[in-house]
Design a protein around this motif. Structure first.
Motif, PDB file in Angstrom:
ATOM      1  N   GLN A 175      19.418  60.448  42.682  1.00 23.30           N
ATOM      2  CA  GLN A 175      18.988  61.692  43.307  1.00 23.30           C
ATOM      3  C   GLN A 175      17.493  61.649  43.547  1.00 23.30           C
ATOM      4  OE1 GLN A 175      19.836  65.303  41.206  1.00 23.30           O
ATOM      5  NE2 GLN A 175      19.631  66.555  43.033  1.00 23.30           N
ATOM      6  N   ARG A 176      17.089  62.101  44.717  1.00 21.94           N
ATOM      7  CA  ARG A 176      15.670  62.119  45.086  1.00 21.94           C
ATOM      8  C   ARG A 176      15.072  63.441  44.589  1.00 21.94           C
ATOM      9  NH1 ARG A 176      13.488  61.824  51.318  1.00 21.94           N
ATOM     10  NH2 ARG A 176      11.296  61.354  50.872  1.00 21.94           N
ATOM     11  N   THR A 177      14.058  63.353  43.648  1.00 20.02           N
ATOM     12  CA  THR A 177      13.471  64.564  43.063  1.00 20.02           C
ATOM     13  C   THR A 177      12.176  64.971  43.744  1.00 20.02           C
ATOM     14  OG1 THR A 177      12.309  63.226  41.421  1.00 20.02           O
ATOM     15  CG2 THR A 177      14.506  64.041  40.837  1.00 20.02           C
ATOM     16  N   SER A 178      11.482  64.062  44.405  1.00 14.28           N
ATOM     17  CA  SER A 178      10.263  64.376  45.160  1.00 14.28           C
ATOM     18  C   SER A 178      10.155  63.341  46.269  1.00 14.28           C
ATOM     19  CB  SER A 178       9.028  64.388  44.258  1.00 14.28           C
ATOM     20  OG  SER A 178       8.789  63.099  43.724  1.00 14.28           O
ATOM     21  N   VAL A 179       9.017  63.366  46.950  1.00 10.69           N
ATOM     22  CA  VAL A 179       8.868  62.477  48.110  1.00 10.69           C
ATOM     23  C   VAL A 179       9.011  61.009  47.708  1.00 10.69           C
ATOM     24  CG1 VAL A 179       7.334  61.751  49.963  1.00 10.69           C
ATOM     25  CG2 VAL A 179       7.417  64.163  49.275  1.00 10.69           C
ATOM     26  N   GLU A 180       8.395  60.592  46.574  1.00  8.32           N
ATOM     27  CA  GLU A 180       8.410  59.197  46.167  1.00  8.32           C
ATOM     28  C   GLU A 180       9.102  58.981  44.826  1.00  8.32           C
ATOM     29  OE1 GLU A 180       7.548  56.644  47.845  1.00  8.32           O
ATOM     30  OE2 GLU A 180       6.709  57.716  49.560  1.00  8.32           O
ATOM     31  N   ASN A 181       9.826  59.952  44.307  1.00  8.34           N
ATOM     32  CA  ASN A 181      10.444  59.845  42.990  1.00  8.34           C
ATOM     33  C   ASN A 181      11.956  59.829  43.094  1.00  8.34           C
ATOM     34  OD1 ASN A 181       7.879  59.941  42.002  1.00  8.34           O
ATOM     35  ND2 ASN A 181       8.027  62.015  41.168  1.00  8.34           N
ATOM     36  N   LEU A 182      12.603  58.957  42.282  1.00  5.13           N
ATOM     37  CA  LEU A 182      14.046  58.867  42.198  1.00  5.13           C
ATOM     38  C   LEU A 182      14.454  58.888  40.730  1.00  5.13           C
ATOM     39  CD1 LEU A 182      15.020  56.066  44.776  1.00  5.13           C
ATOM     40  CD2 LEU A 182      15.533  58.500  44.956  1.00  5.13           C
ATOM     41  N   VAL A 183      15.592  59.490  40.449  1.00 12.91           N
ATOM     42  CA  VAL A 183      16.150  59.515  39.104  1.00 12.91           C
ATOM     43  C   VAL A 183      17.483  58.808  39.138  1.00 12.91           C
ATOM     44  CG1 VAL A 183      17.022  60.948  37.224  1.00 12.91           C
ATOM     45  CG2 VAL A 183      14.954  61.606  38.429  1.00 12.91           C
ATOM     46  N   LEU A 184      17.715  57.878  38.192  1.00 12.62           N
ATOM     47  CA  LEU A 184      18.983  57.159  38.074  1.00 12.62           C
ATOM     48  C   LEU A 184      19.640  57.573  36.770  1.00 12.62           C
ATOM     49  CD1 LEU A 184      19.742  53.464  38.820  1.00 12.62           C
ATOM     50  CD2 LEU A 184      20.296  54.350  36.567  1.00 12.62           C
ATOM     51  N   LEU A 185      20.900  57.988  36.864  1.00 13.78           N
ATOM     52  CA  LEU A 185      21.667  58.398  35.696  1.00 13.78           C
ATOM     53  C   LEU A 185      22.883  57.495  35.561  1.00 13.78           C
ATOM     54  CD1 LEU A 185      21.648  62.289  36.143  1.00 13.78           C
ATOM     55  CD2 LEU A 185      20.143  60.904  34.716  1.00 13.78           C
ATOM     56  N   LEU A 186      23.121  57.014  34.340  1.00 13.35           N
ATOM     57  CA  LEU A 186      24.278  56.181  34.027  1.00 13.35           C
ATOM     58  C   LEU A 186      25.209  56.973  33.117  1.00 13.35           C
ATOM     59  CD1 LEU A 186      22.662  52.686  33.374  1.00 13.35           C
ATOM     60  CD2 LEU A 186      24.380  53.193  35.095  1.00 13.35           C
ATOM     61  N   THR A 187      26.450  57.204  33.565  1.00 13.28           N
ATOM     62  CA  THR A 187      27.416  57.974  32.776  1.00 13.28           C
ATOM     63  C   THR A 187      28.646  57.101  32.539  1.00 13.28           C
ATOM     64  OG1 THR A 187      26.665  60.002  33.824  1.00 13.28           O
ATOM     65  CG2 THR A 187      28.764  60.093  32.653  1.00 13.28           C
ATOM     66  N   GLU A 188      29.041  56.968  31.294  1.00 14.74           N
ATOM     67  CA  GLU A 188      30.216  56.143  30.983  1.00 14.74           C
ATOM     68  C   GLU A 188      31.490  56.918  31.269  1.00 14.74           C
ATOM     69  OE1 GLU A 188      31.997  53.254  27.455  1.00 14.74           O
ATOM     70  OE2 GLU A 188      30.279  54.553  27.058  1.00 14.74           O
ATOM     71  N   ILE A 189      32.394  56.317  32.038  1.00 14.15           N
ATOM     72  CA  ILE A 189      33.665  56.950  32.410  1.00 14.15           C
ATOM     73  C   ILE A 189      34.840  56.073  32.010  1.00 14.15           C
ATOM     74  CG2 ILE A 189      32.657  58.258  34.340  1.00 14.15           C
ATOM     75  CD1 ILE A 189      33.689  56.112  36.228  1.00 14.15           C
ATOM     76  N   THR A 190      34.621  55.222  30.983  1.00 14.96           N
ATOM     77  CA  THR A 190      35.670  54.297  30.568  1.00 14.96           C
ATOM     78  C   THR A 190      36.919  55.041  30.129  1.00 14.96           C
ATOM     79  OG1 THR A 190      33.978  52.722  29.860  1.00 14.96           O
ATOM     80  CG2 THR A 190      36.204  52.406  28.994  1.00 14.96           C
ATOM     81  N   THR A 191      36.748  56.092  29.342  1.00 17.42           N
ATOM     82  CA  THR A 191      37.901  56.860  28.841  1.00 17.42           C
ATOM     83  C   THR A 191      38.688  57.459  29.996  1.00 17.42           C
ATOM     84  OG1 THR A 191      36.655  57.369  26.843  1.00 17.42           O
ATOM     85  CG2 THR A 191      38.599  58.705  27.307  1.00 17.42           C
ATOM     86  N   ILE A 192      37.969  58.020  30.986  1.00 14.36           N
ATOM     87  CA  ILE A 192      38.641  58.661  32.131  1.00 14.36           C
ATOM     88  C   ILE A 192      39.429  57.628  32.924  1.00 14.36           C
ATOM     89  CG2 ILE A 192      38.268  59.953  34.258  1.00 14.36           C
ATOM     90  CD1 ILE A 192      35.765  61.149  32.976  1.00 14.36           C
ATOM     91  N   VAL A 193      38.812  56.461  33.185  1.00 15.83           N
ATOM     92  CA  VAL A 193      39.484  55.432  33.991  1.00 15.83           C
ATOM     93  C   VAL A 193      40.725  54.930  33.278  1.00 15.83           C
ATOM     94  CG1 VAL A 193      39.242  53.118  34.941  1.00 15.83           C
ATOM     95  CG2 VAL A 193      37.376  54.760  35.180  1.00 15.83           C
ATOM     96  N   ARG A 194      40.596  54.668  31.958  1.00 17.67           N
ATOM     97  CA  ARG A 194      41.750  54.167  31.219  1.00 17.67           C
ATOM     98  C   ARG A 194      42.865  55.208  31.175  1.00 17.67           C
ATOM     99  NH1 ARG A 194      38.647  51.315  26.049  1.00 17.67           N
ATOM    100  NH2 ARG A 194      37.664  49.598  27.258  1.00 17.67           N
ATOM    101  N   SER A 195      42.489  56.502  31.021  1.00 18.10           N
ATOM    102  CA  SER A 195      43.507  57.562  31.000  1.00 18.10           C
ATOM    103  C   SER A 195      44.230  57.646  32.347  1.00 18.10           C
ATOM    104  CB  SER A 195      42.841  58.900  30.661  1.00 18.10           C
ATOM    105  OG  SER A 195      43.783  59.947  30.724  1.00 18.10           O
TER     106      SER A 195
END
Length: 735
Positions: A175-195
């Motif tokens: 997600q772009r938070t300002s003109v030159e700034n980006l935020v990267l988020l890592l979320t584990e979804i292993t449980t959801i995929v296996r389910s």
């Protein structure tokens, strides 16, 4: 000189430069000062400025130190917050990695040393894509980064799903938070995929069970084969329809071997050997088993390129179809025979219709010939009657109060009957089968009613019947000539069938936007059974005495009203009287004139002292008209052509007082041309009256354009003399 919005370090640097410049200026002024006192004042001023700038510099330095402490504290808090988050987080500033938490750094151990702060965003994503621990990516790192940079600040998140070794799954959000700034988020979804995977596999297993249950309960036999021709699924109905042994049809059995077994065992009578690879070339086949049963075989291609075979028992349907085909053949033979008969009947009917058409054409030709004959002969028929009426009127005046008066009166009555009968015949001929002779226009009912009253008052007085009429000065949409004839027929019938001492009354009743003209009488009346037939030709009521007409008047009324859209009705009671009515559409927007009652016209006691030019090609009519006008006291100039009329004008040297002209003259001359020629020759607009047997509205329109009145033959003397007097008064301006 110092911008407060600049960084504190820049402000301190600028202040130091200003203080140094001021010190140099003070030293220079001290060296070149003109007096000790001036130098002393300059030193004091400079020292005050130096102290002020020193205080500003100390304050700025303190603020800068505090800002650095706050920045370090905020950075430590941010690092602590990132470390406390469940997922991996990385912050990119100005296209470089600013910081990342431990999860981000250790997620891909083989590239941890490449994810240090200061590395570019592109290098970071390239390292992640080259990691040995990355199994698959749903999407592209480069495309996701480009999309995130193109998006608006704070807009939607760009997501990627990655699979790591050990069946681990993560979702990457950018997600772009300002003109030159980006935020990267890592979320584990292993449980959801296996389910989801477990649930999908469970659903597939259940669907297979459902599919097998459906197969088993289908009335048709079904068997599926894999792309390599092995049996994958079948139901018991498929085995039973073909009569296959249990050992032959099992899962994994080869399709071609199964087809060969069917052919070799003779399960299908007269069947050829099928090839599995060519089975889809003819996906629908009808098979006859050795037992006599009929089967429909349908082959369908499955999504995985396998084959589904479907068998349906159509034995009953086949037998029904065969029976229906036999019945259709029999029915077709019957229809063929019937069609032959109908063709013969049609040809006979066509022959009869052709004969009827020819007969109809001959009848129409005869009717048309009769119509043309009556139309052409109407002038010749009305001419002698007109002359006879004029001569009889002259004779009546000459033999008044003599023993010949009753005879002349009977003679006048006989000619009136002939005139009425001739008018009825001509009207029926014109109205027969067409309404082209009718030209509806806006007409005043009161004018027509008064005209009828004036014409029939003499007949009523002679019969000893009181004739009263209350004209309604309203306008209706109708044909003036034929509506006048209809009213006249109703009034004449009422007078004729009313005993002496009786009464006839005519008037109008309004009904909304329609007007109903009624003619009441106290006559002999009409029975109910006769009321339905009196409007037919040559039909009279049963109580009508002999010699009282031939029954054409009411037929003319009915035909006229039918063509004009009027409604004609009758109410009657034998011995009491009758009421005949004509209902017409009232013309809106035409104000009704003041009503004027019909009174008996006073007799004329004075002579007609006018010069009258008569233009008439018939010698009898010319003689009779001349005699009657001379009897009224007029000076008459009788002319049979336009040339004779112009000779009279030339000999007199002056115009006549009034012109009476027939419309149809000899040698193609017409009355309107004669009137125009006399007016041109005399140089005066002489009043004129056209007396003609032509009843068309075109002649009325021509008279309105050229300024002459129109009277129809046979001329009514009760209308001729008042019209002459009226035109002369109008010409001279007399009241």
């Amino acid at each position: 000189m110092i911008d407060p919005d600049e960084p504190l370090a820049e402000q301190v640097s600028r202040q130091a430069k200003i203080i140094d410049a001021l010190m140099r200026r003070a030293n220079r002024q001290h060296e070149v000062g003109s007096s000790a006192y001036g130098a002393f004042q300059s030193a004091i001023t400079l020292q005050a400025q130096v102290w002020a700038k020193t205080r500003d510099l100390e304050r700025t330095t303190s603020e800068l130190r505090n800002a650095r402490v706050d920045t370090e504290r905020m950075r430590k808090n941010l690092a602590d917050a990132l470390a406390a988050m469940d997922g991996g987080v990385a912050l990119f500033t100005n296209g470089q990695l600013e910081m990342g938490n431990d999860i981000f750094q250790t997620l891909l151990p083989d590239i941890s040393d490449r994810l240090s702060p200061g590395v570019s965003t592109e290098a970071c994503f390239v390292a992640m894509a080259e990691s040995r621990h990355l199994v698959s990516v749903e999407g592209s790192f480069g495309a996701a980064l480009a999309q995130a940079r193109r998006s608006r600040v704070g807009s939607s998140v760009v997501s990627l799903v990655i699979e790591l070794t050990g069946d681990r799954w993560y979702q990457i959000n950018l997600q772009r938070t300002s003109v030159e700034n980006l935020v990267l988020l890592l979320t584990e979804i292993t449980t959801i995929v296996r389910s989801n995977r477990s649930e999908r596999e469970h659903l597939i297993d259940r669907q297979a069970d459902y599919l097998q249950a459906v197969f088993e309960n289908m009335s048709a036999g079904v068997c599926t084969f894999s792309p390599d021709g092995a049996v994958t699924m079948f139901n018991a109905q498929f085995r039973q329809l073909l009569g296959l042994p249990y050992t032959t049809l099992q899962q994994g059995a080869d399709l071609q071997r199964l087809l060969d077994f069917i052919a070799d065992s003779g399960l299908i009578s007269g069947s050829a050997r099928f090839e599995a690879r060519r089975l889809m070339e003819q996906p629908h086949r009808r098979l006859r088993l050795a037992t006599g049963r009929m089967l429909d075989l349908h082959a369908h291609r499955l999504p995985d390129r396998g084959i589904l075979l479907e068998l349906k028992d159509v034995t009953l349907e086949s037998r029904t179809t065969e029976m229906l085909e036999n019945r259709v053949a029999e029915r077709t033979a019957e229809l063929t025979r019937a069609n032959t008969r109908l063709t013969e009947e049609y040809e006979e009917k066509a022959r009869v219709e052709e004969e009827l058409r020819l007969a109809k054409e001959r009848a129409e030709a005869a009717v048309s010939s009769k119509t043309r004959f009556l139309a052409a002969a109407s002038h010749d028929l009305l001419q002698p009657i007109n002359a006879a009426k004029l001569l009889i009127a002259t004779l009546q005046d000459n033999v008044a109060e003599t023993r010949f008066a009753p005879t002349v009166e009977r003679l006048e009555g006989s000619f009136s009957s002939i005139e009425q009968l001739l008018h009825s015949l001509l009207d029926i001929s014109r109205l027969e089968g067409t309404d082209e002779v009718l030209t509806p226009s806006d007409i005043c009912l009161g004018t027509l009613m008064r005209s009828v009253w004036e014409d029939q008052q003499v007949l009523a007085q002679r019969k000893g019947v009181r004739l009263d009429m209350v004209p309604s000065m309203v306008f209706v949409r109708s044909d003036p000539v034929y509506l006048l004839r209809s009213i006249q027929n109703l009034v004449v019938n009422a007078i004729q069938y009313t005993e002496p001492g009786g009464r006839v009354l005519a008037g109008c009743r309004p009904h909304g936007n329609r007007i109903e003209l009624q003619v009441w009488d106290t006559g002999i009346g009409i029975s109910r059974k006769d009321q339905t037939r009196i409007f037919e030709e040559f039909t009279r009521a049963g109580n009508v005495p002999l010699g009282s007409g031939v029954g054409l008047g009411l037929s003319v009324v009915e035909r006229t009203c039918r063509h004009l859209g009027h409604k004609v009705q009758v109410r009657s009671k034998p011995g009491v009287g009758s009421v005949f009515s004509i209902e017409m559409e009232r013309v809106e927007g035409r104000p009704a004139s003041a009503q004027e009652g019909c009174n008996e016209t006073p007799s004329v006691e004075y002579d007609m002292d006018y010069i009258v030019l008569i233009i008439e090609n018939d010698p009898d009519v010319l003689f009779a008209t001349t005699s009657k006008l001379e009897q009224w006291g007029a000076s008459v100039l009788p002319a049979r052509s336009i040339a004779e009329a112009l000779n009279f004008i030339r000999d007199m040297g002056m115009p006549p007082d009034i012109i009476l002209a027939d419309y149809q003259l000899d040698a193609g001359e017409t009355g309107d041309l004669a009137i125009a020629a006399v007016r041109q020759k005399s140089g005066a607009h002489v009043p004129a009256i056209m007396i003609t047997a032509d009843r068309s509205t075109e002649l009325l329109r021509l008279g309105a354009e050229q300024g002459f009145s129109v009277l129809t033959k046979p001329v009514q003397l009760s209308r001729l003399r008042p019209l002459i007097e009226w035109k002369m008064r109008r010409q001279t301006g007399a009241p």
